[in-house]
Design a protein around this motif. Structure first.
Motif, PDB file in Angstrom:
ATOM      1  N   VAL A  28       7.248 -16.929  99.167  1.00 55.56           N
ATOM      2  CA  VAL A  28       7.696 -16.039  98.080  1.00 55.56           C
ATOM      3  C   VAL A  28       7.911 -14.635  98.624  1.00 55.56           C
ATOM      4  O   VAL A  28       8.855 -13.940  98.231  1.00 55.56           O
ATOM      5  CB  VAL A  28       6.644 -15.991  96.956  1.00 55.56           C
TER       6      VAL A  28
ATOM      7  N   ASP B  39       6.507 -24.870  92.061  1.00 57.34           N
ATOM      8  CA  ASP B  39       7.329 -23.692  92.363  1.00 57.34           C
ATOM      9  C   ASP B  39       7.987 -23.824  93.735  1.00 57.34           C
ATOM     10  O   ASP B  39       9.174 -23.535  93.910  1.00 57.34           O
ATOM     11  CB  ASP B  39       6.416 -22.443  92.362  1.00 57.34           C
TER      12      ASP B  39
ATOM     13  N   GLN C  32      16.222 -21.734  98.912  1.00 55.23           N
ATOM     14  CA  GLN C  32      15.574 -20.462  99.252  1.00 55.23           C
ATOM     15  C   GLN C  32      14.457 -20.706 100.255  1.00 55.23           C
ATOM     16  O   GLN C  32      14.134 -21.858 100.557  1.00 55.23           O
ATOM     17  CB  GLN C  32      15.004 -19.826  97.975  1.00 55.23           C
TER      18      GLN C  32
ATOM     19  N   ARG D 248      11.977 -23.908  94.708  1.00 56.69           N
ATOM     20  CA  ARG D 248      12.620 -22.950  95.630  1.00 56.69           C
ATOM     21  C   ARG D 248      13.371 -23.698  96.738  1.00 56.69           C
ATOM     22  O   ARG D 248      14.489 -23.350  97.096  1.00 56.69           O
ATOM     23  CB  ARG D 248      11.557 -22.026  96.231  1.00 56.69           C
TER      24      ARG D 248
ATOM     25  N   ARG E 249      16.598 -25.073  95.606  1.00 53.72           N
ATOM     26  CA  ARG E 249      17.664 -24.078  95.422  1.00 53.72           C
ATOM     27  C   ARG E 249      18.158 -23.526  96.748  1.00 53.72           C
ATOM     28  O   ARG E 249      19.027 -22.657  96.771  1.00 53.72           O
ATOM     29  CB  ARG E 249      17.148 -22.936  94.552  1.00 53.72           C
TER      30      ARG E 249
END
Length: 630
Positions: free
Chosen positions: A99, A86, A95, A90, A93
């Protein structure tokens, strides 16, 4: 305020068993271990014995293959957890890794939006904030100077013109194959004649037999590709049936027409012939037959002349050697030798009167007793003053003193060989001579010293069938001609200096220029090869003037002349000028063909020889005569 710190998703702690530190792990690629653990023990690499096929199968069959990565520190394969996958997604992308981090929290206004009466800082403004900058001024002046000097180019306006160009714009208008010169106009069509008229004269109309003959002919053989017909008026003429066919053929003719002009090279045949001087500008050279020396009853194989040019010696198959006076053609002396004479050589030293004669298996050294009595008397005294060495030396030949009977004929020494001798030649100083024996072993060439009566074999092994040998006129070189090559040996260093490729099938004879830098070779395949020893090991020129085999070649001692005698019964005299300037190549011009010998048993001229001082040439032939051309 900073964003609140939140813990990262639970990633397993980095594997810190390997204590090598932050170094490139490639340093360990040639070792079985990959580092050391906390206790200082080697951490061994996991065994990797998978080949490409195993890895492919694992990729296909292992469902977790995509999330397996290799740890560079330990070399082990690690399977990533869902949280780690995960995190990777992220980050890919763009990001935040966390989280729970919110990048769009409401902004906190640090300063109030209401204007207060007191400033935050009450510092007076800088002087530089309202004075033009001196540093900037200096920079701008430097840039302006660079633009003026042309060192800096201001931005050029972009050219929006299309990048088409004329392919033939820079073509030379005078070129033979220029664009306009290559234009081939369309071939004109043949204009219609009387036979194409709708109402031709009656003689153009075909009779019944002519029509039948026309129909039976091949279309390519017909004179006309239609039958002339007669109509009363132009309205009655029907449409032409072969119209489309003929238009199509015309289009074919036009598009298959060759566009390339065949350029004819206009060469004047005179330009192809090398510019050679006229023979009359190259005189003197022998042109006419002056004397014939008659007396031999069989073919005359060999000739030699005394250094003074007064006496001539000839050897023949009638088992005799004859001595002639050159200017009267009178036979002074006949010496029967009891065998075929293969070669004669007069000693080139003018103070010694000796002739070497090859007869079967021996070389005879003869004092002809001609000319100056003091000279030939001194020669006999020189030979008699020889003192034999105390111990006998092993020699390849036997030296024998002539018997009383032989002495009365003029024979002084006999050098007995093991096989038949085919050639004898003297060294320029007159003490050494070389003989060639008909043999296949390393005993083919022998060098003899007259003053010490001593012979030696210079070669350890045979390099082929030796045809003839020569001493260099000024340097210690020795030329040995085999069937296809001429080898040049240095007698002082005792080594092979050069190997000349003659480009002939079988070398028959050889002669060296008195300067010593050029040699000529005659061959049985009717070629004469001229070698420039400074230039190359291949012939400078191959002359093919004779129709049949060359038997003998010779150079003149003083004049730029060389001659060749052949089985076609002619002697060809050539002008061969060698220049002192090393950059100028020798000039070879054939100047005269001398005829006179009668062909006998398919043999013509067997030997040629120049007079030592005059531009005269002697030739001996199979007709039993010796001829002098002056």
């Amino acid at each position: 305020p900073c964003p609140p710190l939140t813990p990262l998703p639970s990633a397993p702690l980095q594997d810190i068993r390997n204590t090598v530190g932050n170094i490139p792990m490639e340093w360990y690629q040639d070792f079985p271990h990959i580092g050391y653990n906390l206790e200082g023990k080697k951490i061994y690499k996991p065994i990797r014995n998978k080949d490409e096929l195993d890895m492919f199968l694992e990729k296909m069959e292992n469902p977790d293959y995509w999330r397996t990565v290799q740890d560079k520190m330990t070399g082990a394969d690690i399977k990533l957890t869902d949280e780690q996958v995960d995190l990777v997604h992220r980050l890919q992308r763009g990001q935040f890794g966390d989280v729970h981090f919110n990048p769009y929290e409401p902004a906190v206004d640090f300063f109030t939006h209401e204007v207060m009466i007191h400033p935050v800082t009450n510092r007076p403004a800088d002087k530089r904030s309202f004075i033009p900058s001196l540093i900037e001024k200096e920079k701008v002046s430097k840039l302006v100077h660079a633009i003026k000097m042309g060192w800096i180019k201001p931005r050029k306006p972009k050219d929006d013109t299309p990048t088409y160009y004329d392919l033939w714009a820079h073509e030379d208008p005078n070129s033979i194959l220029g664009r306009h010169k290559m234009h081939v106009p369309a071939p004109k069509m043949k204009l219609p004649g009387h036979e194409e008229s709708y109402n031709p004269p009656p003689e153009y109309l075909l009779s019944e037999e002519e029509k039948l003959a026309w129909e039976q002919q091949e279309p390519a053989e017909r004179k006309l590709n239609f039958v002339p017909q007669q109509y009363q008026c132009l309205r009655a003429v029907p449409a032409y049936s072969r119209f489309i066919h003929e238009r199509f053929e015309r289009c074919l003719d036009l598009y298959l027409c060759p566009r390339q002009r065949k350029m004819r090279v206009n060469v004047d045949p005179e330009d192809l012939i090398p510019k050679l001087p006229k023979p009359r500008d190259l005189q003197p050279f022998p042109t006419t037959q002056a004397l014939v020396y008659r007396g031999h009853t069989s073919l005359v194989r060999c000739l030699s002349i005394s250094p003074s040019g007064q006496w001539l010696v000839s050897g023949s198959d009638d088992c005799t050697v004859r001595f002639w006076e050159v200017c009267t053609a009178r036979c002074m002396k006949t010496l029967p030798v009891g065998g075929v004479v293969k070669s004669v050589a007069w000693n080139p030293n003018p103070t010694i009167c000796l002739v070497a004669i090859c007869v079967e298996q021996s070389v005879l050294l003869v004092n002809p007793c001609l000319g100056d009595k003091l000279l030939y008397g001194a020669t006999d005294q020189l030979l008699e003053s020889y003192v034999a060495p105390e111990e006998e030396r092993v020699q390849p030949v036997q030296w024998a003193t002539a018997t009383m009977e032989e002495h009365s004929k003029g024979i002084r020494l006999v050098v007995q060989h093991s096989k038949a001798v085919k050639q004898v030649t003297w060294h320029g100083k007159g003490d050494y001579f070389a003989s060639v024996v008909s043999d296949n072993s390393n005993m083919q060439v022998l060098i003899h010293q007259t003053s010490k009566r001593w012979s030696q074999n210079p070669f350890r092994k045979s390099k082929g069938l030796v045809q003839c040998v020569l001493f260099h006129p000024i340097r210690p070189y020795f030329f040995v001609a085999t069937q296809r090559y001429v080898r040049v040996y240095n007698l002082l260093k005792q080594e092979l200096t050069k190997k000349l490729m003659t480009n002939c099938k079988w070398v028959s004879s050889m002669a060296i220029h008195p300067g010593g830098d050029n040699i000529i070779c005659g061959s049985y395949d009717s070629k004469l090869a001229w070698f420039d020893l400074d230039l190359s090991t291949r012939p400078y020129q191959l002359l093919r003037h004779h129709k049949k085999a060359l038997r003998s070649v010779a150079f003149h001692k003083h004049y730029p002349l060389f001659a060749s005698g052949s089985d076609d019964g002619t002697v060809i005299v050539c002008h061969g000028m060698v220049y002192n300037d090393l950059l100028q190549n020798p000039l070879l011009v054939p100047v005269k063909v001398l005829k006179g010998h009668v062909l006998t048993l398919d043999l013509g001229v067997l030997d040629v020889l120049f007079h030592p001082t005059q531009p005269w040439v002697f030739s001996s032939g199979a007709d039993g005569t010796v001829r002098l051309y002056t």
